[in-house]
Structure formats: C-alpha cells, structure tokens
Design an enzyme around this catalytic site. Structure first.
Site, PDB file in Angstrom:
ATOM      1  N   GLU A 106      -3.235  -9.025 -17.246  1.00  8.07           N
ATOM      2  CA  GLU A 106      -3.247  -8.165 -17.146  1.00  8.07           C
ATOM      3  C   GLU A 106      -4.537  -6.906 -17.145  1.00  8.07           C
ATOM      4  O   GLU A 106      -4.704  -6.346 -16.752  1.00  8.07           O
ATOM      5  CB  GLU A 106      -1.789  -7.917 -16.624  1.00  8.07           C
ATOM      6  CG  GLU A 106      -1.276  -7.173 -17.395  1.00  8.07           C
ATOM      7  CD  GLU A 106       0.373  -6.468 -16.255  1.00  8.07           C
ATOM      8  OE1 GLU A 106       0.237  -6.345 -15.767  1.00  8.07           O
ATOM      9  OE2 GLU A 106       1.066  -6.266 -17.765  1.00  8.07           O
ATOM     10  N   ARG A 110       0.797   1.999  -5.764  1.00 11.62           N
ATOM     11  CA  ARG A 110       1.061   1.054  -4.769  1.00 11.62           C
ATOM     12  C   ARG A 110      -0.631   0.120  -4.968  1.00 11.62           C
ATOM     13  O   ARG A 110       0.084  -0.928  -4.247  1.00 11.62           O
ATOM     14  CB  ARG A 110       1.305   1.552  -3.653  1.00 11.62           C
ATOM     15  CG  ARG A 110       3.116   2.118  -3.653  1.00 11.62           C
ATOM     16  CD  ARG A 110       3.726   2.427  -2.354  1.00 11.62           C
ATOM     17  NE  ARG A 110       4.784   2.924  -2.550  1.00 11.62           N
ATOM     18  CZ  ARG A 110       5.412   1.464  -1.795  1.00 11.62           C
ATOM     19  NH1 ARG A 110       5.100   0.607  -1.063  1.00 11.62           N
ATOM     20  NH2 ARG A 110       6.987   1.986  -2.096  1.00 11.62           N
ATOM     21  N   HIS A 162       4.073 -30.872 -26.023  1.00 11.62           N
ATOM     22  CA  HIS A 162       4.256 -31.929 -24.948  1.00 11.62           C
ATOM     23  C   HIS A 162       2.410 -31.592 -24.586  1.00 11.62           C
ATOM     24  O   HIS A 162       2.671 -31.933 -23.175  1.00 11.62           O
ATOM     25  CB  HIS A 162       4.951 -32.117 -25.115  1.00 11.62           C
ATOM     26  CG  HIS A 162       6.575 -31.715 -25.118  1.00 11.62           C
ATOM     27  ND1 HIS A 162       6.841 -33.270 -26.105  1.00 11.62           N
ATOM     28  CD2 HIS A 162       7.537 -31.568 -26.147  1.00 11.62           C
ATOM     29  CE1 HIS A 162       8.106 -33.448 -26.361  1.00 11.62           C
ATOM     30  NE2 HIS A 162       8.100 -32.426 -27.102  1.00 11.62           N
ATOM     31  N   CYS A 182       0.996  -1.232  -0.241  1.00 11.28           N
ATOM     32  CA  CYS A 182      -0.158  -0.090  -0.548  1.00 11.28           C
ATOM     33  C   CYS A 182       1.280   1.164  -0.274  1.00 11.28           C
ATOM     34  O   CYS A 182       1.864   1.125   0.171  1.00 11.28           O
ATOM     35  CB  CYS A 182      -0.561  -0.323   1.224  1.00 11.28           C
ATOM     36  SG  CYS A 182      -1.515  -1.686   1.514  1.00 11.28           S
ATOM     37  N   TRP A 185      -3.614  -1.458  -1.517  1.00 11.40           N
ATOM     38  CA  TRP A 185      -3.800  -2.661  -1.880  1.00 11.40           C
ATOM     39  C   TRP A 185      -4.256  -3.818  -1.612  1.00 11.40           C
ATOM     40  O   TRP A 185      -2.955  -4.432  -0.218  1.00 11.40           O
ATOM     41  CB  TRP A 185      -2.281  -3.150  -2.680  1.00 11.40           C
ATOM     42  CG  TRP A 185      -2.380  -4.174  -4.215  1.00 11.40           C
ATOM     43  CD1 TRP A 185      -3.147  -4.603  -5.484  1.00 11.40           C
ATOM     44  CD2 TRP A 185      -2.232  -5.946  -3.603  1.00 11.40           C
ATOM     45  NE1 TRP A 185      -3.244  -5.506  -5.785  1.00 11.40           N
ATOM     46  CE2 TRP A 185      -2.026  -6.549  -4.461  1.00 11.40           C
ATOM     47  CE3 TRP A 185      -1.864  -6.257  -2.752  1.00 11.40           C
ATOM     48  CZ2 TRP A 185      -2.092  -7.740  -4.821  1.00 11.40           C
ATOM     49  CZ3 TRP A 185      -1.354  -8.159  -2.826  1.00 11.40           C
ATOM     50  CH2 TRP A 185      -1.320  -8.559  -4.833  1.00 11.40           C
ATOM     51  N   ASN A 240       2.021  -0.596   5.870  1.00 14.20           N
ATOM     52  CA  ASN A 240       1.984  -1.447   4.524  1.00 14.20           C
ATOM     53  C   ASN A 240       3.086  -2.388   4.405  1.00 14.20           C
ATOM     54  O   ASN A 240       4.254  -2.476   5.568  1.00 14.20           O
ATOM     55  CB  ASN A 240       2.901  -0.289   3.609  1.00 14.20           C
ATOM     56  CG  ASN A 240       2.922  -0.916   1.990  1.00 14.20           C
ATOM     57  OD1 ASN A 240       2.950  -1.988   1.452  1.00 14.20           O
ATOM     58  ND2 ASN A 240       4.741  -0.503   1.847  1.00 14.20           N
ATOM     59  N   GLY A 241       2.201  -3.405   4.182  1.00 14.21           N
ATOM     60  CA  GLY A 241       3.168  -4.403   4.699  1.00 14.21           C
ATOM     61  C   GLY A 241       2.580  -5.979   5.289  1.00 14.21           C
ATOM     62  O   GLY A 241       1.013  -5.764   4.646  1.00 14.21           O
ATOM     63  N   GLU A 255       5.755 -12.349 -22.134  1.00 20.98           N
ATOM     64  CA  GLU A 255       6.011 -10.660 -22.100  1.00 20.98           C
ATOM     65  C   GLU A 255       4.145 -10.640 -22.704  1.00 20.98           C
ATOM     66  O   GLU A 255       3.655  -9.565 -21.887  1.00 20.98           O
ATOM     67  CB  GLU A 255       6.638 -10.484 -22.298  1.00 20.98           C
ATOM     68  CG  GLU A 255       6.400  -8.061 -21.818  1.00 20.98           C
ATOM     69  CD  GLU A 255       6.397  -8.131 -20.906  1.00 20.98           C
ATOM     70  OE1 GLU A 255       6.126  -9.619 -19.616  1.00 20.98           O
ATOM     71  OE2 GLU A 255       5.732  -6.629 -20.426  1.00 20.98           O
ATOM     72  N   LYS A 297       1.351  -9.423 -20.593  1.00 20.65           N
ATOM     73  CA  LYS A 297       0.200  -8.516 -21.106  1.00 20.65           C
ATOM     74  C   LYS A 297      -0.648  -7.972 -21.444  1.00 20.65           C
ATOM     75  O   LYS A 297      -1.698  -7.081 -20.529  1.00 20.65           O
ATOM     76  CB  LYS A 297       0.599  -7.250 -22.520  1.00 20.65           C
ATOM     77  CG  LYS A 297       1.715  -6.729 -21.957  1.00 20.65           C
ATOM     78  CD  LYS A 297       2.150  -5.063 -21.304  1.00 20.65           C
ATOM     79  CE  LYS A 297       2.429  -5.589 -19.827  1.00 20.65           C
ATOM     80  NZ  LYS A 297       3.329  -5.938 -19.498  1.00 20.65           N
ATOM     81  N   LYS A 353       1.227  -1.158  -9.018  1.00 20.12           N
ATOM     82  CA  LYS A 353       2.042  -0.984  -9.798  1.00 20.12           C
ATOM     83  C   LYS A 353       3.794  -1.170  -9.219  1.00 20.12           C
ATOM     84  O   LYS A 353       4.685  -1.637  -9.965  1.00 20.12           O
ATOM     85  CB  LYS A 353       2.867   0.639 -10.294  1.00 20.12           C
ATOM     86  CG  LYS A 353       3.758   0.886 -11.238  1.00 20.12           C
ATOM     87  CD  LYS A 353       3.563   0.478 -12.448  1.00 20.12           C
ATOM     88  CE  LYS A 353       4.706   0.716 -13.404  1.00 20.12           C
ATOM     89  NZ  LYS A 353       4.350  -0.129 -14.759  1.00 20.12           N
TER      90      LYS A 353
END
Ligand code: AGP
Length: 609
Positions: free
Chosen positions: A489, A27, A505, A2, A74, A98-99, A482, A486, A604
C-alpha cells in the site's frame, strides 16, 4: 467514502468548511470541492488532487456566503477529474454525496430522456438532476428531496442546496454516516465529528432514513417519508486530538514511533496483576455471560482483519473457544451462521468501515452479542455495539495502519486473558505470567525501532524488486500478511503473504534471484519447520531476509540478511515483528520517494462497500 461538510450560520462558510474538510481528508483525497450560496448566487470551486489544490484555487478565486457545502472525494465512479469532483449541479440543485447510488444508470437514462445533460461520469450527479426534476413538479425543495430519495437505491449522506430556495440547506442519510453540530443558530454538518468538534460539542447523530431541513436559523428533522421526528443533541465530552508531526517528516513515522506509548495506553488501568486477570468493564459481560458463548466470530477488513486472524490463534490456543474470522464484505452477503450464542467482534480502527458496520448490523439482526474493538471514540461501530474495547491508539493519520494494528493485537491479548480466566482455561498462574509479559513489551518495541538502520539497508538492497513474498507459520502468518499489505500500500511493490508451509503448493514457482522473501522465524514451536521452508527458498536461488529472535544465530546463517527481533514470548512477539515490517515498508516507500501518509488510490476510512 468521501468526506462531506456543510455549514449554515452567520460566519463566512468557506473557512469553516475548509477546516472541516482538512479533518476529513483521511476519507479520500482524489479531488475536493466547495459550493456557497450568497443571496441566490451559487458559486462552485472544484479541484482534482489533494485539498491543498482547492485551497490554492480559492486564493485565486475567492468566494463568499454564509451557507455552504464541501467535499473531499475518494473516487468510485469516474476518474478523479474536475468534472467528476463534487459538488455536482443539476439545474438549480447542488449536492455533495458520500456513498454509492446503485441504480444511477437507470435514473440517468430516464433523466437524460427528460432533457437533463450530465457532465460527469459519477453516480452522484444523478441526485442533483433528480431533485431538480422533482422540484419542477412539486415546487417544494423539501418534497423534491423526499421524492427523489424514495427512488434512490444505495448508500448516501447528502448535503443539498437549491438556487430556487436559497435560504435552505437539506441533509439526508442512509447507510453513510452524518452528524450535525449545533451552536445557537449555527449548524455544522459533517461525515464525522472530528471535522466540526472544534466548533461545537452539541451533536446530533443522524440515523438511516432521516433528513434535516435547515432554514431561517432553525432545523426540522423528519424521515424521508415526511414524518416529523424530534432529535436531541448530546454533549460530546472527548477532546479532538491534534494532528501534529512533532518533528517527524511524516505522520506514518511518527505513528510507528508512538507505539511504545500506545501500547502502554491500551493496557493502562486494565491489568489486575494479582488476580492474573484483566479489567474490561466495557465488555458489559460477567464471567457467566462470557462462558455462555459457544463461539466467537471476528468481522473486519484489511489490517484489522489481520489482527482478527491473530486473535483467532490466541483465543483458540489459550481459551479453547472456536473462533471464526470473517472478511466483513463477504460475511454480510451469505446469511452467516450466527445466533444469540455467538459473540461477534467487529475490529476497526476508524469504526466507520462500511462493510464492517454492515456485518455488525447483520449479526445484530441475528441476535448475536456485539463487542467491538475500535480506536475512534463514538464512531458508528462503537456506538452500535453492546460493548467496546477501545484501543486508545490516539489519532492515526497515516493511511497505512501502524499503531492502530499493534494496539489491536494487544487488545486481543487482553481479551484472551479475560475469556480464558472466565472459562478457566487460563489459570491464575498463567494469567499472571501473561500479564507480566506485557510489562516488557513497550521497551521491546523501542528496541525493535532501533533496527531502523539495518532495515533501511535491506530496503536499499531490494529497492528495484517488483515483487516480494512474506512467510510465517502459526501466529506469525497474520503478521506476514500484514507485512505484505504494508509494503503494497505504501511502496506499490507487489507482495504476498503465505503460511510458510504453503509455499511448496504453488507460490514457490515464483522464486528466482530477483525475489526477496521475508521469512518470519521467531523462536517459537514452528522454528524448525520454518528453517526448512527457508532452505526450500535458498535452494531455488531466492533471496532470503530472515527475521529471527534475538539470540538465535543459527536460523539466519544462510540468509542474505538477518534481523534479530527481541523475544517477547510466543503470543506477544508478533507485535514486534509487525513493527519491524512496518519499518521495512516505510523505508522502501521513502527510498522510492512515495507519499507514505497518503498513498495513491487509498483512503483512511472506507465508508463505501
Ligand atoms: C491498512 O493499512 C489499511 N488502512 C486498511 O487495510 C484498513 O485496515 C481497513 O480499511 C480497515 O479499516 P478500519 O480498521 O478502520 O475498519
């Protein structure tokens, strides 16, 4: 992960805190809240969702006070509801955190037995109750915080107020970042410098196990065991970058289009064309020292981990040095095999990712030399590294990494040249060629951006798909990963990336006429094999979008769509493919009406484990 902001001074605390929180929304944006203290009156406002909701609430229900704390969340423990939003109040004590408090359940049980009533599902609320309980026994706010912190296991950055000591603000940190800005008798506290740098450039960086007590216009620093310590502010000379959309509808598109310039920035002043080498003074390593490493080890998460994977392909190919690529969250818990002969390279846009930072510390404990690749100047990872290659991408606001990723790829290319020239595996001519190839890259990125309309057409065609597959071989494999990330998300379409040869496979069982398969087929040594993999998909009725190199009219003949990407050579073409896949994900998300800058459930900067 956060964002927290605190203020004590002579100004009205609310605007200072709200301005800080705006800079920290990257955050987390699940909920936000603020608390002020005004002559012993504690006022709290909390709102679920983005900061704008809290702003609205504050207009309806204004509050005042010159001491205050704020939070943007968050969610880890407990849904993003008002009850779970910070600040949390336990008795007389209010905290923003935060944590993650790992032993919160045991503490909560104990405190409940003592009569404390909890209203949230969070781990954080327990901190306020615990300090409140300790205040009853010690009668001192400061001592109560110290005693409580000794009982807490996990990570925290905390701003704490108490109604019983209404002229005091206490800050403490262990594992989560915290900085303090000082301007005369005014104190600005935040998870990150950008939140407060517009107020002051004199900053004190808090270290783990430290706390600060602000009272009567002064501050006292100590350990959480009460041992007083002296801390000096340092002057921060970099300027905060402004978050402006410059006419773009959102930050993500702006940042995608900034890539030609960002790439110019990452190479600026670093190329030694005649010597076929690059100037990376910030490594703080000479040729002999570079040669002394037996192996390299990248540690990173998410998109930065994909960049690391590409780094492995480059460095093993051109420098013949063994490279490990580690997911940071796994690395730290398995007693990794690194030593003084290992060059450990954390890669991080934010420089604050908790897992990457912890991996860095683990490697440091094992005497590894640390050179990080970071975007954010003076971030925790940058500060704790022996050397830093800054990617100079500028402020990236969009949660989905775009220019941060491509500049990481270019930074890795530069590092490859530096290492290869130092150990002789890249000779003068090859070094000069590799540098020359860079000069065309920004223009080629511009050209790739021009594919947007074709890409939009593809996104329209597959808009109703639930799943997608991305395939690539060799150095294109990390780009396939990647591309899939993208898409996931920002559009919430499930997507996976595979090495093209792995399809048979297992994943090939997924192929049917509803499954778009994006095949990365650059004109490199793998092309023939990739064409075969494409045939395997077509044979099973799969829908194929072939991403080929410019001038290749063969590969895409049997595909449903073909995109022609400029050819920048085997080592740099992945940058261009990455740009095309960013646009693809972007178009899917926009057509689906999603918020590309702040996708659901994400943040982020990921500052919790
Ligand atoms: C990518 O789009 C994401 N934002 C995410 O995977 C990100 O790359 C990851 O969280 C690591 O962040 P960092 O580069 O700031 O360490």
């Amino acid at each position: 992960m956060c964002g927290i902001v605190g203020y004590m001074g002579s100004q009205d605390a609310v605007p200072v805190i709200m301005n800080g929180l705006k800079m920290l929304e990257y955050r987390g944006y699940d909920s936000a809240g603020i608390c002020t203290m005004d002559s012993g009156d504690v006022e709290i406002r909390r709102s679920p969702g983005k900061l704008v909701n809290l702003e609205r609430l504050l207009k309806e229900q204004p509050m005042r006070g010159t001491i205050g704390i704020g939070h943007t969340r968050w969610a880890t423990h407990g849904k993003p509801t008002v009850a779970n939003a910070h600040p949390h109040k336990g008795g007389s004590v209010v905290v923003v955190h935060n944590g993650i408090i790992e032993n919160y359940l045991a503490l909560k049980d104990e405190l409940s037995e003592q009569g404390h009533i909890f209203i949230s599902e969070t781990d954080s609320e327990v901190i306020s109750h615990l300090i409140d309980e300790k205040m009853d026994s010690t009668g001192s706010f400061e001592e109560a915080v110290q005693q409580a912190l000794k009982m807490i296991q996990g990570a925290y950055a905390l701003c704490i107020l108490s109604k019983k000591d209404d002229k005091t603000l206490i800050v403490a940190k262990s594992g989560s970042p915290m900085v303090i800005g000082i301007k005369g008798n005014e104190y600005f506290i935040a998870s990150d410098m950008p939140a407060i740098i517009s107020n002051t450039r004199e900053m004190i960086i808090m270290e783990d196990g430290e706390m600060a007590v602000f009272r009567n216009g002064g501050v006292k620093f100590s350990t959480i065991y009460g041992v007083e310590i002296a801390k000096e502010p340092r002057y921060i000379d970099w300027s905060p970058l402004k978050a402006e959309k410059n006419g773009y509808p959102n930050f993500m598109l702006k940042e995608i289009h900034e890539q030609p310039q960002a790439i110019k920035n990452v190479v600026a002043g670093r190329l030694l064309e005649d010597e076929g080498n690059v100037f990376l003074e910030e490594l703080h390593l000479n040729d002999e020292e570079l040669r002394s490493f037996e192996r390299l080890c990248f540690v990173a998460c998410g998109t930065s981990w994909h960049a690391a994977l590409m780094g492995k392909y480059l460095i093993e190919e051109y420098c013949r040095i063994p490279v490990d690529v580690e997911i940071a969250s796994e690395f730290r818990y398995r007693d990794p095999l690194v030593s003084g002969k290992t060059l450990v390279i954390p890669i991080s846009q934010s420089g604050e990712t908790a897992d990457t930072l912890a991996a860095l510390r683990e490697a440091k404990n094992k005497n590894a030399h640390i050179v990080s690749i970071c975007n954010v100047i003076d971030s925790s990872i940058a500060r704790e590294s022996d050397g830093v290659i800054y990617t100079r991408a500028g402020l990236e606001i969009g949660v989905a990494s775009t220019k941060a990723f491509t500049t990481q790829l270019v930074a890795l290319y530069l590092l490859t040249i530096r290492l290869g020239r130092a150990n002789g595996s890249i000779d003068l001519k090859k070094g000069q060629e590799m540098i020359a190839a860079l000069s065309e890259l920004p223009a080629m990125v511009e050209k790739t951006l021009e594919l947007d309309l074709q890409i939009e057409e593809i996104a329209c065609e597959y808009l109703t798909s639930w799943d997608a597959i991305y395939l690539g071989r060799g150095i294109s494999f990390p780009i396939a990963l990647e591309g899939a990330l993208k898409l996931k998300e920002i559009s919430y379409i499930h997507a996976d990336g595979y090495p093209a040869g792995e399809m048979k496979h297992g994943p090939i069982a997924l192929i049917d006429r509803d499954m778009p398969v994006f095949i990365l087929a650059p004109n490199d040594r793998h092309l023939v094999k990739v064409r075969s993999n494409m045939e395997e998909v077509i044979t099973r009725g799969g829908k194929v979008v072939a991403l080929c190199s410019e001038g290749d009219f063969e590969t895409g003949k049997r595909a449903d769509f073909t995109l022609h990407i400029p050819w920048a050579g085997e080592a740099l073409s992945p940058v261009l493919f990455a740009v095309a896949l960013q646009l693809l994900a972007y178009n899917f998300a926009i057509l689906k009406g999603k918020d590309v800058d702040q996708p659901r459930n994400l943040a982020k900067s990921v500052t919790v484990e």
